[in-house]
Design an enzyme around this catalytic site. Structure first.
Site, PDB file in Angstrom:
ATOM      1  N   LYS A 265       0.844  -1.197   0.000  1.00 59.09           N
ATOM      2  CA  LYS A 265       0.000   0.000   0.000  1.00 59.09           C
ATOM      3  C   LYS A 265       0.881   1.249   0.000  1.00 59.09           C
ATOM      4  CE  LYS A 265      -3.832  -1.829   2.822  1.00 59.09           C
ATOM      5  NZ  LYS A 265      -4.926  -1.718   1.861  1.00 59.09           N
ATOM      6  N   ARG A 339     -10.152 -11.647   2.425  1.00 59.04           N
ATOM      7  CA  ARG A 339     -11.027 -12.717   1.946  1.00 59.04           C
ATOM      8  C   ARG A 339     -10.311 -14.074   2.004  1.00 59.04           C
ATOM      9  NH1 ARG A 339     -11.605  -9.480  -3.583  1.00 59.04           N
ATOM     10  NH2 ARG A 339     -11.159  -7.836  -2.077  1.00 59.04           N
TER      11      ARG A 339
END
Ligand code: BES
Ligand code: MN
Ligand code: ZN
Length: 486
Positions: A265, A339
């Site tokens: 990020k 996820r």
């Protein structure tokens, strides 16, 4: 904080400080205008005004707090007003206060009493563990409140108790989220579960890396590989009704820090990523509240905890991960890690044959774009369950907004080389993430709550929130579970 409930008339009770909650543009009763100088108070939401009596008497001071328009009144307004008032009291360093409303409010008294207690407890919450040199004023805590209602009564007392217990759950979640990533590792989350277990008699299982490897938790292991802080899988079981009670699984994303991994990020996006375990924190808070309130349910809290870091040991874009379910996942972006760790937890949840699986995660930036910080994004495989959650959202003030899980979205995450891929680009980013999760619960009813927009607040707008973790999900889950229990 100690909150007592009494029958009586606030204005006639002796008190160092009386707090009177008033709807907007209500004519103040003559007994008040006779005793206190008026002032410019209109009763707008969260407005406060401190009054002193013309002549010495009791109460010694009166703090008016606004509830906003009478016909827009709801428990949320009460929660806000009681937090706003509490903060004024904290500033004044008054340790003990009396509280009441002017006239009857157009609200269910129990819902109002619960929201009142939540507002006081949450308004008093501060995160000062890492501050030094604080003055007495900065660390002052209000000790006691006496709530005066027309009839007092056991039901109001019970509602206040419920509000306090739920607020304590919210505060637990906030504490976990606010703890820095280096202090709140997966192992620490495991320890936290153990201590909750000791305190409330929960059955707790914590699997470490060796056990995860042995038992095939490929998703959690892949995401956790890049970090020296090894992953954990955590199960907490509360059994409030030994036989025949419905089983609810609460599943939380416990990414103790999400750097993005090799799909790193940018710095600004990483600033708040210690909060990527807010789903897990909500599960802890809700488990604590369920146990404290002795709900007649079988609640299983399941947390996947890992840290997502870049290193030579990290999982890579292009890797294929075999999850606990046996399903294979093509990794396209290591920043879509939530996820992947959740897939193992959701698959695991099936072994409890639950009536419902409720999963919470700070899953997608896309939900922030869609809903901002004013609603939790919800997706569900079962409309009855979704409707229950919508009602819980309205009752608790932690609102949810449903997005669809149509077949077309499942199509979007099919992979060329594996069973499923972990991202499908920006379109419908929150929904494709939800569709991914739904692939791991078999036929068990799932509700997925994306709390990425609501778990953290940088500029708080509610007097019962501070900069940092909000503890979102605990009020929602508590309301959901309490309704499930009746
Ligand atoms: N933890 C983030 C989601 C997030 C973003 C939470 C901002 C709170 C605030 C999640 O793991 C993530 O990085 N998601 C990616 C998925 C994408 C790579 C498909 C995202 O939303 O950008
Ligand atoms: Mn990520
Ligand atoms: Zn994440």
């Amino acid at each position: 904080m100690e909150i007592n409930v009494k029958a009586g008339d606030l204005i006639r009770e002796p008190s160092d400080l009386a707090i009177l909650a008033v709807c907007e543009d209500t004519q103040l009763p003559s007994e008040i205008s006779a005793l206190f100088e008026g002032g410019d108070f209109r009763g707008r939401a969260d407005q406060t005004l401190l009054l002193y009596p013309r002549t010495a008497g009791s109460p010694r001071r009166l703090l008016l707090v606004g509830l906003g328009k009478r016909d827009a009144l709801n428990p949320g307004r009460i929660r806000r007003a009681s937090a706003a008032a509490l903060r004024r009291v904290q500033d004044m360093q008054v340790g003990d206060m009396t509280v009441g409303t002017y006239g009857d409010l157009p609200l269910d008294p129990e819902a109002a009493a619960q929201a009142f207690a939540e507002g006081l407890e949450l308004g008093a919450y501060q995160f000062k563990r890492y501050r030094t040199g604080l003055s007495d004023e900065q660390t002052f805590r209000v000790g006691r409140a006496h709530l005066f209602t027309r009839n007092g009564g056991e039901r109001i007392r019970q509602a206040v108790y419920v509000g306090q217990k739920i607020a304590r759950g919210v505060i637990l979640a906030r504490e976990l989220v606010n703890g820095p990533g280096y202090a709140m590792t997966p192992a620490v989350l495991g320890d936290q579960a153990q201590s909750l277990g000791k305190e409330y008699g929960l059955k707790v299982t914590v699997l470490d890396k060796a056990q995860l490897t042995e038992q095939g938790f490929g998703g959690i292991l892949a995401v956790g590989k890049g970090s020296d802080n090894e992953p954990r899988f955590i199960v907490m079981e509360y059994n409030g009704a030994k036989n025949g009670a419905p089983t609810i699984c609460l599943v939380g994303k416990g990414l103790t820090f999400d750097s993005g991994g090799l799909s790193l990020k940018p710095p600004e996006a990483m600033e708040t990523m210690k909060s990527d375990m807010a789903g897990a924190a909500a599960v802890y808070g809700a488990m604590q509240a369920a146990a404290e309130l002795e709900l007649p349910l079988h609640v299983v809290g399941i947390v996947s905890a890992a840290e997502n870091m870049p290193s030579s040991g990290s999982y890579r874009p292009g890797d294929v991960v075999t999850t606990l379910s046996g399903k294979t996942v093509e990794v396209l972006n290591t920043d879509a890690e939530g996820r992947i760790i959740l897939s193992d937890a959701l698959y695991y949840a099936q072994r409890y044959q639950p009536e419902a699986i409720v999963e919470l995660s700070t899953l997608t930036g896309a939900i922030i774009i869609a809903l901002g910080s004013h609603a939790i994004g919800m997706m569900s495989t079962d409309q009855k369950l979704a409707d229950r959650m919508i009602r819980a959202g309205e009752a608790s003030g932690e609102r949810v907004w449903q997005l669809p899980l149509w077949d077309e979205y499942h199509e979007m995450i099919k992979s060329e080389i594996a069973d499923i891929k972990n991202m499908a680009g920006r379109p419908a980013g929150s929904i494709t993430a939800g569709a991914f999760l739904a692939a791991f619960v078999g036929d068990y009813p799932l509700v997925h709550l994306d709390i990425a927009g609501t778990a953290w607040v940088t500029n708080p707008t509610k007097p019962y929130e501070i900069h940092g973790g909000t503890g979102v999900g605990v009020r929602l889950l508590s309301s959901f579970l309490r309704n499930y229990a009746i």
